[in-house]
Design an enzyme around this catalytic site. Structure first.
Site, PDB file in Angstrom:
ATOM      1  N   SER A  15     -71.813 -52.058  53.357  1.00 55.92           N
ATOM      2  CA  SER A  15     -71.488 -50.628  53.417  1.00 55.92           C
ATOM      3  C   SER A  15     -72.057 -49.855  52.228  1.00 55.92           C
ATOM      4  O   SER A  15     -72.740 -48.837  52.400  1.00 55.92           O
ATOM      5  CB  SER A  15     -69.968 -50.450  53.465  1.00 55.92           C
ATOM      6  OG  SER A  15     -69.432 -51.094  54.596  1.00 55.92           O
ATOM      7  N   CYS A  43     -67.492 -55.881  56.237  1.00 55.65           N
ATOM      8  CA  CYS A  43     -66.723 -54.979  57.100  1.00 55.65           C
ATOM      9  C   CYS A  43     -67.142 -55.088  58.560  1.00 55.65           C
ATOM     10  O   CYS A  43     -66.317 -55.255  59.447  1.00 55.65           O
ATOM     11  CB  CYS A  43     -66.871 -53.540  56.606  1.00 55.65           C
ATOM     12  SG  CYS A  43     -66.008 -52.335  57.635  1.00 55.65           S
ATOM     13  N   CYS A  48     -63.367 -55.465  58.632  1.00 53.52           N
ATOM     14  CA  CYS A  48     -62.679 -54.332  59.263  1.00 53.52           C
ATOM     15  C   CYS A  48     -62.877 -54.243  60.773  1.00 53.52           C
ATOM     16  O   CYS A  48     -61.904 -54.103  61.518  1.00 53.52           O
ATOM     17  CB  CYS A  48     -63.162 -53.014  58.649  1.00 53.52           C
ATOM     18  SG  CYS A  48     -63.549 -53.056  56.902  1.00 53.52           S
ATOM     19  N   LYS A  51     -61.756 -57.422  62.910  1.00 51.00           N
ATOM     20  CA  LYS A  51     -60.304 -57.546  62.708  1.00 51.00           C
ATOM     21  C   LYS A  51     -59.565 -56.496  63.525  1.00 51.00           C
ATOM     22  O   LYS A  51     -58.566 -56.806  64.188  1.00 51.00           O
ATOM     23  CB  LYS A  51     -59.989 -57.391  61.229  1.00 51.00           C
ATOM     24  CG  LYS A  51     -58.511 -57.375  60.895  1.00 51.00           C
ATOM     25  CD  LYS A  51     -58.306 -56.980  59.446  1.00 51.00           C
ATOM     26  CE  LYS A  51     -58.689 -55.521  59.211  1.00 51.00           C
ATOM     27  NZ  LYS A  51     -58.536 -55.115  57.785  1.00 51.00           N
ATOM     28  N   ALA A 115     -82.118 -62.272  47.665  1.00 48.98           N
ATOM     29  CA  ALA A 115     -82.819 -61.690  46.526  1.00 48.98           C
ATOM     30  C   ALA A 115     -82.198 -62.204  45.230  1.00 48.98           C
ATOM     31  O   ALA A 115     -80.979 -62.303  45.109  1.00 48.98           O
ATOM     32  CB  ALA A 115     -82.721 -60.167  46.573  1.00 48.98           C
ATOM     33  N   TYR A 177     -53.246 -58.334  52.294  1.00 48.55           N
ATOM     34  CA  TYR A 177     -53.293 -57.641  53.586  1.00 48.55           C
ATOM     35  C   TYR A 177     -54.007 -58.459  54.653  1.00 48.55           C
ATOM     36  O   TYR A 177     -53.655 -58.394  55.836  1.00 48.55           O
ATOM     37  CB  TYR A 177     -53.924 -56.251  53.423  1.00 48.55           C
ATOM     38  CG  TYR A 177     -55.396 -56.231  53.115  1.00 48.55           C
ATOM     39  CD1 TYR A 177     -56.334 -56.150  54.129  1.00 48.55           C
ATOM     40  CD2 TYR A 177     -55.859 -56.280  51.804  1.00 48.55           C
ATOM     41  CE1 TYR A 177     -57.686 -56.132  53.857  1.00 48.55           C
ATOM     42  CE2 TYR A 177     -57.203 -56.252  51.518  1.00 48.55           C
ATOM     43  CZ  TYR A 177     -58.119 -56.185  52.542  1.00 48.55           C
ATOM     44  OH  TYR A 177     -59.464 -56.172  52.262  1.00 48.55           O
ATOM     45  N   GLU A 181     -52.242 -59.291  58.177  1.00 49.27           N
ATOM     46  CA  GLU A 181     -52.872 -58.818  59.407  1.00 49.27           C
ATOM     47  C   GLU A 181     -53.118 -59.960  60.379  1.00 49.27           C
ATOM     48  O   GLU A 181     -52.842 -59.841  61.586  1.00 49.27           O
ATOM     49  CB  GLU A 181     -54.175 -58.097  59.072  1.00 49.27           C
ATOM     50  CG  GLU A 181     -53.936 -56.758  58.388  1.00 49.27           C
ATOM     51  CD  GLU A 181     -55.194 -56.127  57.826  1.00 49.27           C
ATOM     52  OE1 GLU A 181     -55.190 -54.909  57.602  1.00 49.27           O
ATOM     53  OE2 GLU A 181     -56.199 -56.848  57.595  1.00 49.27           O
ATOM     54  N   ARG A 198     -46.865 -68.005  48.075  1.00 51.88           N
ATOM     55  CA  ARG A 198     -46.273 -68.613  46.882  1.00 51.88           C
ATOM     56  C   ARG A 198     -45.372 -67.664  46.098  1.00 51.88           C
ATOM     57  O   ARG A 198     -44.555 -68.099  45.296  1.00 51.88           O
ATOM     58  CB  ARG A 198     -47.373 -69.150  45.961  1.00 51.88           C
ATOM     59  CG  ARG A 198     -48.275 -68.075  45.401  1.00 51.88           C
ATOM     60  CD  ARG A 198     -49.391 -68.674  44.578  1.00 51.88           C
ATOM     61  NE  ARG A 198     -50.244 -67.632  44.013  1.00 51.88           N
ATOM     62  CZ  ARG A 198     -51.313 -67.887  43.259  1.00 51.88           C
ATOM     63  NH1 ARG A 198     -51.650 -69.143  43.015  1.00 51.88           N
ATOM     64  NH2 ARG A 198     -52.029 -66.899  42.773  1.00 51.88           N
ATOM     65  N   HIS A 435     -43.498 -32.096  67.662  1.00 54.98           N
ATOM     66  CA  HIS A 435     -42.386 -32.821  68.275  1.00 54.98           C
ATOM     67  C   HIS A 435     -42.707 -33.176  69.722  1.00 54.98           C
ATOM     68  O   HIS A 435     -43.263 -32.358  70.449  1.00 54.98           O
ATOM     69  CB  HIS A 435     -41.124 -31.949  68.232  1.00 54.98           C
ATOM     70  CG  HIS A 435     -39.905 -32.643  68.735  1.00 54.98           C
ATOM     71  ND1 HIS A 435     -39.263 -33.632  68.021  1.00 54.98           N
ATOM     72  CD2 HIS A 435     -39.222 -32.496  69.899  1.00 54.98           C
ATOM     73  CE1 HIS A 435     -38.233 -34.057  68.725  1.00 54.98           C
ATOM     74  NE2 HIS A 435     -38.180 -33.395  69.863  1.00 54.98           N
ATOM     75  N   GLU A 440     -43.666 -36.256  62.286  1.00 53.51           N
ATOM     76  CA  GLU A 440     -42.878 -35.077  61.918  1.00 53.51           C
ATOM     77  C   GLU A 440     -41.760 -35.424  60.939  1.00 53.51           C
ATOM     78  O   GLU A 440     -41.227 -34.543  60.259  1.00 53.51           O
ATOM     79  CB  GLU A 440     -42.299 -34.399  63.156  1.00 53.51           C
ATOM     80  CG  GLU A 440     -41.217 -35.196  63.867  1.00 53.51           C
ATOM     81  CD  GLU A 440     -40.635 -34.448  65.054  1.00 53.51           C
ATOM     82  OE1 GLU A 440     -40.368 -33.237  64.919  1.00 53.51           O
ATOM     83  OE2 GLU A 440     -40.448 -35.086  66.118  1.00 53.51           O
TER      84      GLU A 440
END
Length: 452
Positions: A15, A43, A48, A51, A115, A177, A181, A198, A435, A440
């Site tokens: 990215s 990603c 991302c 996933k 590289a 995370y 996930e 742990r 609503h 809200e």
């Protein structure tokens, strides 16, 4: 005419690297990009995008369970893992092509291969040496696997997207995370999931109440959460794997996913030979303008191990290209960065946790709301949502916003704009809510649940 082959050489087509390269080329620079694995980086390929596709797939089982409450009779369904993997692979291949075409369309030369830095202005790729006025390291991160007996049986987030079959019983090890996930994904796809961590509670660094609430909801959904627990060794036991834990108890499963952190992907790039400073974790040390201690070499994104988020890498890459090739001084603002954890239910957060806000401001007001979203009120499946605002008493500015519930990421993105603009609690209070929505709740919290 420049004495270098290129004005800008980018190592890594993830990215941050792709954004920096494209922007630099747009500003008229002669740009080359080297990539030895896949276009789009973590990603797009093992992060991302796949996933989130897997999250969508895993939530369909819940949709089917909710359907009877809304009058739908759904025939018994079945899930086919190879079909999901095949369709995911097709989408990732499409995105790989998009990234490569974007680079070439901008005028960048693309070099396929690893590289390595030869000196502060020279890079070698597949036996070819080229020179550049500026070199950017944007090689991202790589999963960390502990050195324990049986580590050869461990899979990481790199491998799980490509399994030929989905194991029936899965153990997820980790408290970040990615671990949270995948515990939700695997449970939703029909696995029996045990998550080991742990520490005393997962998602360290997030707001404590949000962490506690998510743990309750995950257990309610059937994930076996075990904290203060770690693995001593892993052994093959017949057709299964046997984990011996540090308390000497054992746990049998069919697959073990380790999501115990990522480390900067900085090894074997020639950085040390060029004198580029690395910290003890291997992260490339940079200043506020992404410069290393070697004037011609820069780094952005996860390889610097600062704010490891895809949108941050994009912003850093753009800022660097603007400064180097457009003469525009632009600083990325790291305050009030919105973040989502695509757990089940998901978390959205922007600003400070209650613990951080109390430490920074001292006197704060805390507002919370916990409720059953409308969608679950006539459903056989029950799920709750939790929302929280943290307000600096002195300025009345909202300095923390947290939620755990459906559409958390979508909701948080909008509130992040308001918070970056300095919205006060009065502005929240005088904003008309939509609503009926969960969002809200953030504009209808009137009385603090506690103050300090």
């Amino acid at each position: 005419m420049s004495k270098y082959d290129f004005d800008f050489f980018v190592i890594g087509a993830g990215s941050g690297g792709v954004r920096a390269a494209r922007m630099a080329a747009t500003f008229g620079a002669r740009v080359a990009v080297a990539e030895d694995r896949y276009f789009g980086g973590t990603c797009v390929n093992v992060g991302c995008i796949p996933k989130k596709l897997f999250v969508y797939a895993s939530k369909i089982s819940e949709e089917l369970a909710i359907a009877p409450g809304y009058g739908w009779t759904v025939p018994p369904g079945s899930f086919d893992w190879p079909t999901l993997v095949r369709h995911k692979d097709a989408e990732i291949a499409r995105l790989n092509g998009v990234y490569e075409r974007l680079l070439k369309g901008a005028g960048c030369e693309v070099l396929n291969g690893r590289a390595t830095l030869v000196d502060p202005h020279t890079v070698e790729v597949a036996g070819r040496r080229v020179s550049a006025g500026h070199i950017l390291v944007a090689t991202g991160g790589w999963p960390t696997v502990p050195d324990i007996p049986g580590r050869e049986h461990i899979m990481t987030s790199n491998e799980i997207f490509h399994l030929p079959a989905l194991p029936r019983r899965m153990v997820v090890v980790g408290g970040g995370y990615i671990a949270v996930e995948f515990a939700g994904i695997l449970q939703g796809l029909g696995c029996a999931v045990t998550q080991l961590y742990r520490g005393e509670l997962f998602l360290r660094g997030f707001d404590l109440e949000i962490r506690q609430f998510l743990a309750e909801q995950m257990r309610h959904k059937g994930v076996d959460l075990r904290f203060d627990t770690d693995v001593a060794r892993i052994e093959r036991h017949g057709d299964a794997l046997r984990l011996t834990l540090k308390d000497s108890s054992t746990l049998d499963c069919d697959g073990v996913l380790y999501a115990t952190g990522r480390h900067p992907n900085s090894a074997n790039l020639g950085l040390e030979a060029c004198g580029v400073a690395l910290d003890k974790a291997g992260a490339v040390v940079v200043d506020g303008e992404y410069r290393t201690n070697v004037p011609s070499i820069y780094a952005v994104g996860d390889v610097t191990n600062r704010v490891n988020l895809t949108p941050v890498a994009l912003a850093e890459g753009m800022a660097l290209a603007r400064r180097l090739f457009a003469g525009k001084s632009y600083q990325v603002d790291y305050d009030y960065i919105p973040t989502a954890v695509f757990s089940q239910p998901p978390i959205g957060t922007v600003g400070l946790s209650e613990e951080q806000a109390q430490q920074q401001y001292g006197a704060i007001d805390v507002f919370t709301s916990s409720f059953t979203p409308l969608r679950f009120t006539i459903s056989p499946v029950k799920e709750k949502a939790f929302m929280k605002l943290i307000v600096d008493k002195a300025s009345q500015r909202v300095v923390g916003l947290h939620l755990c519930g459906e559409d958390a990421g979508e909701i948080t993105q909008g509130f992040a704009v308001a918070m970056r603009a300095g919205a006060t609690k009065q502005i929240f209070d005088t904003t008309i809510g939509i609503h009926p929505t969960a969002a809200e709740e953030f504009v209808t919290m009137r009385e603090p649940v506690r103050s300090t």
